[in-house]
Design a protein around this motif. Structure first.
Motif, PDB file in Angstrom:
ATOM      1  N   MET A 273      10.949   8.969   9.338  1.00  0.00           N
ATOM      2  CA  MET A 273      11.801  10.145   9.110  1.00  0.00           C
ATOM      3  C   MET A 273      11.195  11.120   8.108  1.00  0.00           C
ATOM      4  O   MET A 273      11.414  12.338   8.187  1.00  0.00           O
ATOM      5  N   MET A 274      10.435  10.585   7.128  1.00  0.00           N
ATOM      6  CA  MET A 274       9.843  11.420   6.079  1.00  0.00           C
ATOM      7  C   MET A 274       8.335  11.241   6.110  1.00  0.00           C
ATOM      8  O   MET A 274       7.827  10.160   5.760  1.00  0.00           O
ATOM      9  N   GLU A 275       7.642  12.253   6.525  1.00  0.00           N
ATOM     10  CA  GLU A 275       6.188  12.163   6.653  1.00  0.00           C
ATOM     11  C   GLU A 275       5.540  11.967   5.285  1.00  0.00           C
ATOM     12  O   GLU A 275       5.861  12.647   4.314  1.00  0.00           O
ATOM     13  N   GLY A 276       4.635  10.997   5.212  1.00  0.00           N
ATOM     14  CA  GLY A 276       3.936  10.708   3.968  1.00  0.00           C
ATOM     15  C   GLY A 276       4.732   9.871   2.988  1.00  0.00           C
ATOM     16  O   GLY A 276       4.375   9.792   1.812  1.00  0.00           O
ATOM     17  N   PHE A 277       5.796   9.237   3.464  1.00  0.00           N
ATOM     18  CA  PHE A 277       6.659   8.446   2.575  1.00  0.00           C
ATOM     19  C   PHE A 277       5.898   7.269   1.967  1.00  0.00           C
ATOM     20  O   PHE A 277       6.140   6.883   0.821  1.00  0.00           O
ATOM     21  N   LEU A 278       4.977   6.693   2.733  1.00  0.00           N
ATOM     22  CA  LEU A 278       4.249   5.511   2.260  1.00  0.00           C
ATOM     23  C   LEU A 278       3.020   5.849   1.424  1.00  0.00           C
ATOM     24  O   LEU A 278       2.347   4.948   0.922  1.00  0.00           O
ATOM     25  N   ASP A 279       2.708   7.147   1.313  1.00  0.00           N
ATOM     26  CA  ASP A 279       1.501   7.523   0.563  1.00  0.00           C
ATOM     27  C   ASP A 279       1.569   7.079  -0.894  1.00  0.00           C
ATOM     28  O   ASP A 279       0.553   6.738  -1.508  1.00  0.00           O
ATOM     29  N   THR A 280       2.783   7.083  -1.459  1.00  0.00           N
ATOM     30  CA  THR A 280       2.918   6.695  -2.875  1.00  0.00           C
ATOM     31  C   THR A 280       2.586   5.213  -3.103  1.00  0.00           C
ATOM     32  O   THR A 280       2.265   4.828  -4.223  1.00  0.00           O
ATOM     33  N   LEU A 281       2.655   4.401  -2.038  1.00  0.00           N
ATOM     34  CA  LEU A 281       2.339   2.980  -2.200  1.00  0.00           C
ATOM     35  C   LEU A 281       0.852   2.753  -2.450  1.00  0.00           C
ATOM     36  O   LEU A 281       0.460   1.689  -2.940  1.00  0.00           O
ATOM     37  N   PHE A 282       0.024   3.729  -2.082  1.00  0.00           N
ATOM     38  CA  PHE A 282      -1.423   3.580  -2.249  1.00  0.00           C
ATOM     39  C   PHE A 282      -1.923   4.165  -3.553  1.00  0.00           C
ATOM     40  O   PHE A 282      -3.122   4.284  -3.768  1.00  0.00           O
ATOM     41  N   THR A 283      -0.972   4.537  -4.435  1.00  0.00           N
ATOM     42  CA  THR A 283      -1.338   4.937  -5.790  1.00  0.00           C
ATOM     43  C   THR A 283      -1.198   3.724  -6.719  1.00  0.00           C
ATOM     44  O   THR A 283      -0.642   2.689  -6.325  1.00  0.00           O
ATOM     45  N   ILE A 284      -1.686   3.851  -7.946  1.00  0.00           N
ATOM     46  CA  ILE A 284      -1.617   2.726  -8.891  1.00  0.00           C
ATOM     47  C   ILE A 284      -0.172   2.345  -9.207  1.00  0.00           C
ATOM     48  O   ILE A 284       0.196   1.159  -9.145  1.00  0.00           O
ATOM     49  N   PRO A 285       0.734   3.314  -9.530  1.00  0.00           N
ATOM     50  CA  PRO A 285       2.146   2.931  -9.753  1.00  0.00           C
ATOM     51  C   PRO A 285       2.770   2.314  -8.509  1.00  0.00           C
ATOM     52  O   PRO A 285       3.549   1.352  -8.601  1.00  0.00           O
ATOM     53  N   GLY A 286       2.456   2.868  -7.342  1.00  0.00           N
ATOM     54  CA  GLY A 286       3.007   2.317  -6.105  1.00  0.00           C
ATOM     55  C   GLY A 286       2.528   0.903  -5.838  1.00  0.00           C
ATOM     56  O   GLY A 286       3.303   0.038  -5.397  1.00  0.00           O
ATOM     57  N   ALA A 287       1.235   0.637  -6.119  1.00  0.00           N
ATOM     58  CA  ALA A 287       0.695  -0.710  -5.932  1.00  0.00           C
ATOM     59  C   ALA A 287       1.361  -1.705  -6.887  1.00  0.00           C
ATOM     60  O   ALA A 287       1.671  -2.833  -6.503  1.00  0.00           O
ATOM     61  N   LEU A 288       1.580  -1.270  -8.143  1.00  0.00           N
ATOM     62  CA  LEU A 288       2.254  -2.147  -9.104  1.00  0.00           C
ATOM     63  C   LEU A 288       3.691  -2.454  -8.669  1.00  0.00           C
ATOM     64  O   LEU A 288       4.149  -3.601  -8.751  1.00  0.00           O
ATOM     65  N   LEU A 289       4.389  -1.414  -8.192  1.00  0.00           N
ATOM     66  CA  LEU A 289       5.747  -1.628  -7.704  1.00  0.00           C
ATOM     67  C   LEU A 289       5.763  -2.563  -6.493  1.00  0.00           C
ATOM     68  O   LEU A 289       6.664  -3.396  -6.361  1.00  0.00           O
ATOM     69  N   SER A 290       4.768  -2.434  -5.628  1.00  0.00           N
ATOM     70  CA  SER A 290       4.681  -3.316  -4.459  1.00  0.00           C
ATOM     71  C   SER A 290       4.472  -4.765  -4.876  1.00  0.00           C
ATOM     72  O   SER A 290       5.065  -5.687  -4.306  1.00  0.00           O
ATOM     73  N   ILE A 291       3.632  -4.960  -5.900  1.00  0.00           N
ATOM     74  CA  ILE A 291       3.385  -6.327  -6.389  1.00  0.00           C
ATOM     75  C   ILE A 291       4.662  -6.918  -6.979  1.00  0.00           C
ATOM     76  O   ILE A 291       5.019  -8.069  -6.696  1.00  0.00           O
ATOM     77  N   PHE A 292       5.355  -6.113  -7.807  1.00  0.00           N
ATOM     78  CA  PHE A 292       6.617  -6.593  -8.388  1.00  0.00           C
ATOM     79  C   PHE A 292       7.642  -6.887  -7.303  1.00  0.00           C
ATOM     80  O   PHE A 292       8.415  -7.843  -7.388  1.00  0.00           O
ATOM     81  N   PHE A 293       7.667  -6.047  -6.267  1.00  0.00           N
ATOM     82  CA  PHE A 293       8.590  -6.253  -5.154  1.00  0.00           C
ATOM     83  C   PHE A 293       8.300  -7.579  -4.443  1.00  0.00           C
ATOM     84  O   PHE A 293       9.212  -8.369  -4.165  1.00  0.00           O
ATOM     85  N   LEU A 294       7.025  -7.844  -4.157  1.00  0.00           N
ATOM     86  CA  LEU A 294       6.650  -9.078  -3.469  1.00  0.00           C
ATOM     87  C   LEU A 294       6.980 -10.307  -4.316  1.00  0.00           C
ATOM     88  O   LEU A 294       7.468 -11.321  -3.799  1.00  0.00           O
ATOM     89  N   ILE A 295       6.714 -10.201  -5.619  1.00  0.00           N
ATOM     90  CA  ILE A 295       7.039 -11.325  -6.506  1.00  0.00           C
ATOM     91  C   ILE A 295       8.546 -11.562  -6.530  1.00  0.00           C
ATOM     92  O   ILE A 295       9.020 -12.700  -6.450  1.00  0.00           O
TER      93      ILE A 295
END
Length: 312
Positions: A273-295
């Motif tokens: 629905m929102m183009e480029g929504f996942l782009d923030t996951l490939f930044t350093i803050p996004g990667a850290l948030l992804s790691i915390f989410f998985l944990i």
């Protein structure tokens, strides 16, 4: 927006129909295999597979890796060949890649990477939840084994003859172990050694009690029939209690499966629905948030499973 909703509904319906078709096909294969195995002598069919793909599969199944992996499948009570299992894994990887690329509009490399992670997670999860499933199934068969052995001794048979009867009447997977036990007894191997080997192969409290009862009766005598009947009754009551507990905790276990999937599905839907929504996951803050989410998802899954697992 309306067109996108229609496309989403069409894709969702197609996926649901595919899952339903796959479920019915697997059920058909299971029923067909059971019928063929039951009428094997009448049909006198050739068990060798003929197609080129099947030939490659047969060659793979004879490799040392496949032989070791076959033991892992048997312990998980999965009655498929290693070649069939890895074909299913490859198919799941391809299907997830296509769905992520076409439906959720991820790039091909991102779809392949996410598919690899999902496939490996599914592989680990399958063997985690089915760890020692073969032993669990045998444990559930023990009440029937005790009943058969008690009836045979009541009819005047010896213990060895009763074990032969169990080997011929009981279903898989206990059938394999008791056939080996009966064969070893016919070879003249000591009864105590054979029964102790069975207890080592199925290291549960129930089988330990069962083997102890056989050894004590063989050495000291006693009313084995009554002991086995009491054991069969107790095991059947425990099985009923265990099923009741599983039913009561089914909701919690289902939540533990759904909880990690829902956030990921929502993120993928928002990406369409929102183009480029996942782009923030490939930044350093996004990667850290992804790691915390998985944990966090892993911890919540383990905690819910720990709370909902009640041993009887």
């Amino acid at each position: 927006m309306e067109m996108e909703m229609k496309m989403a509904l069409l894709y969702g319906g197609a996926v649901m129909l595919f899952i339903w078709s796959l479920y019915n096909y697997l059920g058909y294969r299971t029923d067909k295999r059971a019928i063929l195995n039951k009428n094997e002598k009448i049909l006198d069919r050739d068990k060798t597979r003929k197609s080129m793909i099947s030939t490659v599969g047969n060659r793979f199944d004879t490799t040392p890796f496949a032989e070791r992996f076959k033991v892992k499948l048997l312990k998980s009570n999965l009655s498929i060949l290693p070649s069939e299992f890895f074909t299913i894994v490859l198919f799941c990887f391809s299907a997830i890649t296509v769905v992520l690329n076409r439906f959720f509009e991820l790039t091909l490399s991102a779809s392949a990477f996410a598919s690899i992670i999902a496939t490996l997670a599914g592989y680990w999860f399958v063997f985690l939840i089915r760890k020692n499933k073969n032993i669990e199934v045998m444990n559930n068969q023990l009440s029937e084994i005790c009943r058969l052995l008690a009836n045979s001794t009541k009819a005047g048979m010896t213990i060895n003859q009763g074990l032969e009867l169990v080997a011929s009447e009981i279903g898989y997977p206990a059938k394999t172990e008791f056939k080996e036990l009966a064969y070893n007894l016919r070879l003249g191997i000591d009864f105590e050694t054979v029964v102790k080997d069975l207890g080592k192969k199925v290291p549960t409290r129930e089988f330990t009690l069962f083997t102890a009862a056989l050894l004590i009766q063989k050495k000291s005598g006693g009313n084995l029939t009554k002991a086995l009947e009491e054991m069969a009754y107790t095991l059947e009551e425990r099985k009923i209690l265990s099923q009741t507990v599983k039913t009561a905790t089914a909701e919690s276990r289902f939540i533990s499966y759904i909880l990690p999937v829902m956030p990921i599905a929502m993120i993928l839907m928002l990406n369409t629905m929102m183009e480029g929504f996942l782009d923030t996951l490939f930044t350093i803050p996004g990667a850290l948030l992804s790691i915390f989410f998985l944990i966090g998802m892993t911890v919540s899954f383990v905690l819910i499973r720990a709370v909902s697992t009640i041993r009887v």
